[in-house]
Design a protein around this motif. Structure first.
Motif, short mmCIF file in Angstrom:
data_model
loop_
_atom_site.label_atom_id
_atom_site.label_comp_id
_atom_site.label_asym_id
_atom_site.label_seq_id
_atom_site.Cartn_x
_atom_site.Cartn_y
_atom_site.Cartn_z
N PRO A 14 0.81 -1.23 0.00
CA PRO A 14 0.00 0.00 0.00
C PRO A 14 0.84 1.27 0.00
N THR A 15 2.11 1.19 0.34
CA THR A 15 2.94 2.39 0.36
C THR A 15 3.14 2.97 -1.05
N LEU A 16 2.86 2.18 -2.07
CA LEU A 16 3.00 2.66 -3.44
C LEU A 16 1.77 3.45 -3.92
N ALA A 17 0.74 3.48 -3.11
CA ALA A 17 -0.52 4.12 -3.53
C ALA A 17 -0.37 5.59 -3.90
N PRO A 18 0.32 6.43 -3.10
CA PRO A 18 0.44 7.85 -3.48
C PRO A 18 1.08 8.04 -4.85
N LYS A 19 2.12 7.27 -5.12
CA LYS A 19 2.78 7.40 -6.42
C LYS A 19 1.86 6.97 -7.55
N CYS A 20 1.08 5.94 -7.31
CA CYS A 20 0.12 5.47 -8.33
C CYS A 20 -0.93 6.54 -8.62
N VAL A 21 -1.40 7.22 -7.58
CA VAL A 21 -2.39 8.27 -7.78
C VAL A 21 -1.79 9.40 -8.63
N GLU A 22 -0.57 9.79 -8.33
CA GLU A 22 0.08 10.85 -9.10
C GLU A 22 0.21 10.47 -10.57
N VAL A 23 0.56 9.21 -10.83
CA VAL A 23 0.72 8.76 -12.22
C VAL A 23 -0.63 8.78 -12.94
N VAL A 24 -1.67 8.29 -12.28
CA VAL A 24 -2.99 8.28 -12.90
C VAL A 24 -3.47 9.71 -13.16
N CYS A 25 -3.23 10.63 -12.22
CA CYS A 25 -3.65 12.02 -12.39
C CYS A 25 -2.92 12.69 -13.57
N SER A 26 -1.74 12.23 -13.87
CA SER A 26 -0.99 12.82 -14.98
C SER A 26 -1.63 12.52 -16.33
N HIS A 27 -2.59 11.60 -16.36
CA HIS A 27 -3.25 11.23 -17.60
C HIS A 27 -4.58 11.95 -17.82
N PHE A 28 -4.90 12.90 -16.94
CA PHE A 28 -6.10 13.72 -17.18
C PHE A 28 -5.90 14.52 -18.46
N PRO A 29 -6.92 14.59 -19.30
CA PRO A 29 -6.79 15.44 -20.51
C PRO A 29 -6.70 16.90 -20.11
N SER A 30 -6.00 17.69 -20.89
CA SER A 30 -5.88 19.12 -20.62
C SER A 30 -7.22 19.80 -20.88
N SER A 31 -7.34 21.04 -20.42
CA SER A 31 -8.61 21.76 -20.52
C SER A 31 -9.09 21.91 -21.95
N HIS A 32 -8.16 22.17 -22.88
CA HIS A 32 -8.57 22.37 -24.27
C HIS A 32 -8.78 21.05 -25.00
N GLU A 33 -8.54 19.94 -24.30
CA GLU A 33 -8.79 18.62 -24.88
C GLU A 33 -9.76 17.84 -23.99
N ALA A 34 -10.78 18.53 -23.53
CA ALA A 34 -11.72 17.92 -22.60
C ALA A 34 -12.32 16.65 -23.18
N ASN A 35 -12.29 15.61 -22.36
CA ASN A 35 -12.82 14.32 -22.76
C ASN A 35 -13.60 13.77 -21.57
N THR A 36 -14.89 14.02 -21.55
CA THR A 36 -15.69 13.71 -20.37
C THR A 36 -15.62 12.24 -19.96
N PRO A 37 -15.81 11.27 -20.87
CA PRO A 37 -15.74 9.87 -20.43
C PRO A 37 -14.39 9.52 -19.82
N LYS A 38 -13.32 10.04 -20.39
CA LYS A 38 -11.98 9.76 -19.85
C LYS A 38 -11.82 10.39 -18.47
N GLU A 39 -12.30 11.63 -18.31
CA GLU A 39 -12.20 12.30 -17.01
C GLU A 39 -12.96 11.54 -15.94
N VAL A 40 -14.18 11.12 -16.26
CA VAL A 40 -15.00 10.39 -15.29
C VAL A 40 -14.33 9.07 -14.92
N LEU A 41 -13.77 8.38 -15.89
CA LEU A 41 -13.09 7.11 -15.63
C LEU A 41 -11.88 7.31 -14.73
N ILE A 42 -11.08 8.34 -15.01
CA ILE A 42 -9.88 8.57 -14.20
C ILE A 42 -10.25 8.95 -12.77
N VAL A 43 -11.29 9.77 -12.60
CA VAL A 43 -11.72 10.12 -11.25
C VAL A 43 -12.15 8.88 -10.48
#
Length: 225
Positions: A14-43
């Motif tokens: 479980p100590t790897l969890a914070p790093k995993c969250v950071e990596v997953v958050c890095s895959h959010f689409p940028s504001s000008h490339e909004a992708n609602t299904p992808k955003e909802v899935l990542i959240v």
């Protein structure tokens, strides 16, 4: 499937969890490339990973997480907002966030309140109300201070309060005008012919003995050729 494998790994480490969250958050689409299904899935994936994050681990990833939460809560799309608000339905995440109320509340409150304007989606409004109640319960003093910073003395009034005040003022003016019209006599129309002539009548009109024959003493209007 990849996140499912990561969750299995985190059950062992479980100590790897914070790093995993950071990596997953890095895959959010940028504001000008909004992708609602992808955003909802990542959240959703982040919410699953947060189950393995402890209070110490949250401190390191809080800046990244807050930045994405504020961006999504400021969206005009209801689905990403709802997905973020779902965090407060998870008891573990609520307890996790409670330890960082001093950082969370001042950052999230402006995005949640949206300047006092209700969101167009009623479900989002209901969920936002519940989240605000939980944030206030987590640290009432910090919540009060953050609210005063937004709408305290010298600050602009919330839009919905300004709208209510304007509606109340208009209704009061209409009521006062109606009462004045009801209480006072209707003023005379000074543009009417009757008002301009006053009590004047044509000579001999309605006078005693003035009818018929040539005995009428009243002057007659001159004849025109």
């Amino acid at each position: 499937e990849l996140v499912g494998c990561i969750l299995l790994l985190l059950e062992k480490q479980p100590t790897l969890a914070p790093k995993c969250v950071e990596v997953v958050c890095s895959h959010f689409p940028s504001s000008h490339e909004a992708n609602t299904p992808k955003e909802v899935l990542i959240v959703y994936e982040v919410s699953q990973l947060l189950r393995f994050v402890d209070s110490a681990g949250l401190r390191s990833l809080l800046p990244v997480l807050l930045r994405q939460m504020v961006r999504l809560l400021s969206s005009h799309n209801a689905q990403p907002i709802q997905s973020v608000l779902q965090f407060w339905k998870e008891d573990h995440i609520v307890e996790l966030f409670k330890g960082y109320s001093a950082e969370l509340i001042p950052t999230l409150l402006p995005a949640l309140l949206r300047g006092g304007e209700p969101f167009w989606n009623p479900t989002v409004n209901r969920m936002t109300t519940l989240v605000l109640e939980k944030l206030e319960a987590s640290d009432p003093e910090v919540f009060r201070s953050a609210a005063e910073d937004l709408w305290g003395p010298g600050r602009p009034r919330p839009a919905y309060l300004a709208a209510r005040a304007a509606q109340a003022a208009a209704a009061e003016a209409a009521r006062a005008e109606a009462e004045e019209e009801k209480a006072g006599d209707k003023p005379q129309d000074v543009s009417s012919l009757k008002y301009c002539l006053g009590g004047w009548k044509p000579p001999g009109a309605g006078g005693a003995g003035g009818g018929g024959g040539g005995g009428g003493g009243g002057a007659k209007p001159p004849l025109t050729a």
